[in-house]
Design a protein around this motif. Sequence first.
Motif, mmCIF file in Angstrom:
data_model
loop_
_atom_site.group_PDB
_atom_site.id
_atom_site.type_symbol
_atom_site.label_atom_id
_atom_site.label_comp_id
_atom_site.label_asym_id
_atom_site.label_seq_id
_atom_site.Cartn_x
_atom_site.Cartn_y
_atom_site.Cartn_z
ATOM 1 N N GLY A 1 0.764 -1.070 0.044
ATOM 2 C CA GLY A 1 -0.080 -0.357 0.082
ATOM 3 C C GLY A 1 0.549 1.032 0.182
ATOM 4 O O GLY A 1 1.683 1.136 0.004
ATOM 5 N N PRO A 2 0.064 2.203 -0.184
ATOM 6 C CA PRO A 2 0.999 3.872 -0.164
ATOM 7 C C PRO A 2 0.948 4.039 0.788
ATOM 8 O O PRO A 2 0.643 4.092 1.789
ATOM 9 C CB PRO A 2 0.063 4.442 -0.705
ATOM 10 N N ALA A 3 2.640 4.641 0.906
ATOM 11 C CA ALA A 3 3.270 4.703 2.684
ATOM 12 C C ALA A 3 2.608 6.406 2.893
ATOM 13 O O ALA A 3 2.517 7.435 2.517
ATOM 14 C CB ALA A 3 4.446 4.669 2.055
ATOM 15 N N ARG A 4 2.862 6.404 4.165
ATOM 16 C CA ARG A 4 2.783 7.653 4.773
ATOM 17 C C ARG A 4 3.290 7.720 6.150
ATOM 18 O O ARG A 4 3.330 7.047 7.148
ATOM 19 C CB ARG A 4 0.967 7.299 5.967
ATOM 20 N N THR A 5 4.648 8.353 4.951
ATOM 21 C CA THR A 5 5.676 7.950 6.058
ATOM 22 C C THR A 5 5.792 9.122 7.563
ATOM 23 O O THR A 5 5.373 11.107 7.643
ATOM 24 C CB THR A 5 6.946 8.853 5.133
ATOM 25 N N VAL A 6 6.852 8.499 8.616
ATOM 26 C CA VAL A 6 6.775 9.806 9.605
ATOM 27 C C VAL A 6 8.556 9.586 9.925
ATOM 28 O O VAL A 6 9.182 8.535 10.200
ATOM 29 C CB VAL A 6 6.215 8.932 10.392
#
Length: 216
Positions: free
Chosen positions: A49-54
């Motif tokens: 899935g698409p990354a939600r970066t932190v």
Amino acid sequence: MSGGAAAVEKGVIETLTAAGVATVYEAAGRCGLIDVDLVQVVPGTRVAGPARTVRCGQDDNRAVHEAMTLVRPGEVLVLTMPEPAPVALLGELLATQAKVAGAIGVLIDAAVRDVDELRELGLPIWARWRRVRGATKRERGSLDVPVRVGGATVEPADIVVLDADGAVVVARNSAADVAAATKTRIDKETGLRARLDAGEFSYDLHGLRTQDESGG
């Protein structure tokens, strides 16, 4: 979508998920490998899935708490720090929030804790370590920024593929091409598998015997 990026087609993500890390990595020209040992907290899971970066502050997970307010269904949370360290950036309570928000997986370039509870929760999670050492909550950190994990750069909304073999990242703009190459590779391997089942040898199918006998 994180970073305001255009969504990758559902079919592309489904192809990458079904293929898994090793096949996608090879189909992508051996690019995008997240080259670290990872603990697969929930055995048998596979996601893409698409990354939600932190990018958290060092040994700090305040940014993870903020990220939970932004997670969208189908995303993979990618949690990092300036330097990887065995500090727990995520446990049961944060993972519960991620699951409720619709995250399909979490990749943590740090530690995870509450492993028994996380397995019961069922959210697919991969982490560098299992440690109970807790994080502080002093630094805000940064969300939806490029991050580095295992020698690979993960941009917001890049596609992250995770399974028992580890992780690979596919650049958002090349995801459709990689998915097409992945299908081609799977078709080729299906044909090879049938011939191996019939008793042939990879030594011959790859032309290695001919090369050896000719001194190549």
